[in-house]
Enzyme design. Structure first.
Site, PDB file in Angstrom:
ATOM      1  N   CYS A  33     -16.227   2.917   1.119  1.00 47.71           N
ATOM      2  CA  CYS A  33     -15.094   2.032   1.411  1.00 47.71           C
ATOM      3  C   CYS A  33     -14.594   2.184   2.840  1.00 47.71           C
ATOM      4  O   CYS A  33     -13.984   1.262   3.387  1.00 47.71           O
ATOM      5  CB  CYS A  33     -13.960   2.311   0.432  1.00 47.71           C
ATOM      6  SG  CYS A  33     -13.463   4.045   0.412  1.00 47.71           S
TER       7      CYS A  33
ATOM      8  N   ARG B  76     -14.109  -7.339   3.092  1.00 45.94           N
ATOM      9  CA  ARG B  76     -12.689  -7.137   2.763  1.00 45.94           C
ATOM     10  C   ARG B  76     -11.893  -8.375   3.163  1.00 45.94           C
ATOM     11  O   ARG B  76     -10.974  -8.785   2.486  1.00 45.94           O
ATOM     12  CB  ARG B  76     -12.126  -5.908   3.504  1.00 45.94           C
ATOM     13  CG  ARG B  76     -12.762  -4.564   3.202  1.00 45.94           C
ATOM     14  CD  ARG B  76     -12.635  -4.138   1.768  1.00 45.94           C
ATOM     15  NE  ARG B  76     -11.273  -4.217   1.271  1.00 45.94           N
ATOM     16  CZ  ARG B  76     -10.268  -3.375   1.589  1.00 45.94           C
ATOM     17  NH1 ARG B  76     -10.479  -2.350   2.379  1.00 45.94           N
ATOM     18  NH2 ARG B  76      -9.058  -3.536   1.092  1.00 45.94           N
TER      19      ARG B  76
ATOM     20  N   ARG C   3       0.867  -1.187   0.000  1.00 39.86           N
ATOM     21  CA  ARG C   3       0.000   0.000   0.000  1.00 39.86           C
ATOM     22  C   ARG C   3       0.891   1.220   0.000  1.00 39.86           C
ATOM     23  O   ARG C   3       1.778   1.340   0.841  1.00 39.86           O
ATOM     24  CB  ARG C   3      -0.914   0.041   1.226  1.00 39.86           C
ATOM     25  CG  ARG C   3      -1.518   1.444   1.409  1.00 39.86           C
ATOM     26  CD  ARG C   3      -2.554   1.550   2.482  1.00 39.86           C
ATOM     27  NE  ARG C   3      -3.782   0.886   2.103  1.00 39.86           N
ATOM     28  CZ  ARG C   3      -4.973   1.153   2.641  1.00 39.86           C
ATOM     29  NH1 ARG C   3      -5.083   2.076   3.574  1.00 39.86           N
ATOM     30  NH2 ARG C   3      -6.036   0.500   2.270  1.00 39.86           N
TER      31      ARG C   3
ATOM     32  N   GLN D 198     -10.500  -3.658  -2.696  1.00 39.79           N
ATOM     33  CA  GLN D 198     -11.754  -3.031  -2.239  1.00 39.79           C
ATOM     34  C   GLN D 198     -12.905  -3.353  -3.195  1.00 39.79           C
ATOM     35  O   GLN D 198     -14.037  -3.613  -2.763  1.00 39.79           O
ATOM     36  CB  GLN D 198     -11.551  -1.513  -2.151  1.00 39.79           C
ATOM     37  CG  GLN D 198     -12.785  -0.731  -1.728  1.00 39.79           C
ATOM     38  CD  GLN D 198     -13.108  -0.896  -0.257  1.00 39.79           C
ATOM     39  OE1 GLN D 198     -12.255  -0.741   0.598  1.00 39.79           O
ATOM     40  NE2 GLN D 198     -14.367  -1.219   0.045  1.00 39.79           N
TER      41      GLN D 198
ATOM     42  N   ASP E 157     -16.895   8.452  -1.138  1.00 41.02           N
ATOM     43  CA  ASP E 157     -15.599   8.259  -0.478  1.00 41.02           C
ATOM     44  C   ASP E 157     -15.178   9.619   0.079  1.00 41.02           C
ATOM     45  O   ASP E 157     -15.786  10.651  -0.252  1.00 41.02           O
ATOM     46  CB  ASP E 157     -14.588   7.738  -1.530  1.00 41.02           C
ATOM     47  CG  ASP E 157     -13.203   7.436  -0.950  1.00 41.02           C
ATOM     48  OD1 ASP E 157     -13.084   7.324   0.295  1.00 41.02           O
ATOM     49  OD2 ASP E 157     -12.239   7.325  -1.733  1.00 41.02           O
TER      50      ASP E 157
ATOM     51  N   HIS F  34      -7.583   0.739  -6.158  1.00 40.25           N
ATOM     52  CA  HIS F  34      -7.766  -0.016  -4.902  1.00 40.25           C
ATOM     53  C   HIS F  34      -8.513  -1.314  -5.241  1.00 40.25           C
ATOM     54  O   HIS F  34      -9.688  -1.479  -4.906  1.00 40.25           O
ATOM     55  CB  HIS F  34      -8.557   0.848  -3.916  1.00 40.25           C
ATOM     56  CG  HIS F  34      -8.490   0.366  -2.497  1.00 40.25           C
ATOM     57  ND1 HIS F  34      -7.702  -0.686  -2.092  1.00 40.25           N
ATOM     58  CD2 HIS F  34      -9.134   0.796  -1.380  1.00 40.25           C
ATOM     59  CE1 HIS F  34      -7.864  -0.869  -0.788  1.00 40.25           C
ATOM     60  NE2 HIS F  34      -8.719   0.008  -0.342  1.00 40.25           N
TER      61      HIS F  34
END
Ligand code: CP
Ligand code: NVA
Length: 329
Positions: free
Chosen positions: A271, A316, A107, A137, A230, A134
């Site tokens: 998310c 997730r 990440r 996700q 988001d 991402h």
């Protein structure tokens, strides 16, 4: 027969719709196993390294718990405490870690970094979020939508907010691949790049998805089945940008009125993490400076029965476990 052994997982542009659906299917079976307390330590003896140059709650925990459940060992390398970037290049780090680990999660910042890491590694590399994408996700998001509606193709998903961030970009990709109609609802300045839109239009031709871009929130959320938002400022962006983003995005806040314009059975996704109250340090600062107590979503919508954000967060785990298992088994 879908075989993902040895593959990197860097962005969904690299994966076919069948492969994406396969990973979601595997995630569903892992969710069942977890619920039934059925042991699934299938990767005993393997070890993975997790590189985090940015903060994380869900992604880190999902990778760690997945590894524990699969019987693997894990090493966490945080933003400080390793040589990466300061004294050691990506290429050298990749080769060293490949000698010790069976897989590497990254990440951080530019997508080019995770792509280089993968190029230089001899083990699978998984993207745990970059500025541009991402992908893990997206698997959780599509799984959550599928669990709720029983399918994803043909549904209308609207993303409101900074549509050229990692989440906006990735949603357009996954929706166009899986036949989900995608509406980007944002000010023009925050539309995804024309190149990415053109690429996704090609996928959409194959899948039957319709991709729309609009600046008008009223028009955008009409007939929506899924409203997704988001944070307005992403990790790695400067604090000074808040004022400008608030001005650009305040009309795109997901509130009760916005939800009521969507389909009656519409759900809300995010998310996470989210600024829906002032119970965070940044949330408090923004409220003090700009008088805004809720940002991209109101507390009312976030905590309503239409909000599936906690199912999404749980998924997730199951989806990341599927990615690890399928690429390392
Ligand atoms: N959604 C997500 O990636 O959360 P974290 O930043 O907590 O990992
Ligand atoms: N766009 C957000 C996503 C966090 C999961 C960020 O990059 O900070």
């Amino acid at each position: 027969m879908i075989d993902l052994r040895g593959r990197d997982f860097l962005k969904l542009l690299d994966y076919t719709p069948e492969e994406i659906r396969h990973l979601i299917g595997v995630a569903k079976s892992f969710k069942e196993k977890k619920k039934n307390r059925e042991p699934h330590a299938y990767l005993k003896g393997k070890n993975i390294a997790l590189i985090f140059e940015k903060d994380s709650t869900r992604t880190r925990c999902a990778f760690e718990v997945s590894a524990f459940d699969l019987g693997m060992g894990v090493t966490y390398l945080g933003p400080t405490g390793s040589q990466l970037g300061k004294k050691e290049s990506i290429a050298d780090t990749a080769q060293v870690l490949s000698r010790m680990y069976d897989g590497i999660e990254y990440r951080g910042f530019g997508q080019d970094i995770v792509e280089e890491l993968a190029k230089e590694s001899s083990v699978p590399v998984w993207n745990g979020l970059t500025n541009e994408f991402h992908p893990t996700q997206m698997l959780a998001d599509m799984m959550t939508i599928d669990e709720h509606f029983g399918h994803v193709a043909g549904l209308n998903l609207v993303f409101l907010g900074d549509a050229r961030n990692n989440i906006g970009n990735s949603l357009m990709v996954v929706c166009s691949k899986l036949g989900v109609n995608f509406t980007c609802c944002a000010p023009k300045e925050l539309f995804p790049s024309p190149e990415l839109v053109a690429t996704c239009q090609e996928f959409a031709k194959e899948s039957g998805a319709v991709i729309k871009l609009t600046e008008d929130p009223e028009e955008g959320v009409k007939n929506a089945d899924v409203l997704y938002t988001d944070v307005w400022v992403s990790m790695g962006e400067p604090d000074e940008i808040w004022e400008q983003r608030i001005a650009l995005l305040k009309n795109y806040q997901v509130n009760q009125e916005m939800m009521s314009r969507a389909n009656p059975n519409a759900i809300f996704l995010h998310c996470l993490p989210s600024f829906h109250n002032t119970k965070t340090k940044i949330g408090k600062e923004i409220a003090g400076k700009f008088g805004l107590e809720e940002m991209e979503v109101t507390d009312q919508v976030f905590t309503s029965s239409k909000s599936k954000v906690m199912d999404q967060a749980e998924n997730r785990l199951h989806t990341i476990k599927a990615v690890i298992y399928e690429t390392l088994k």
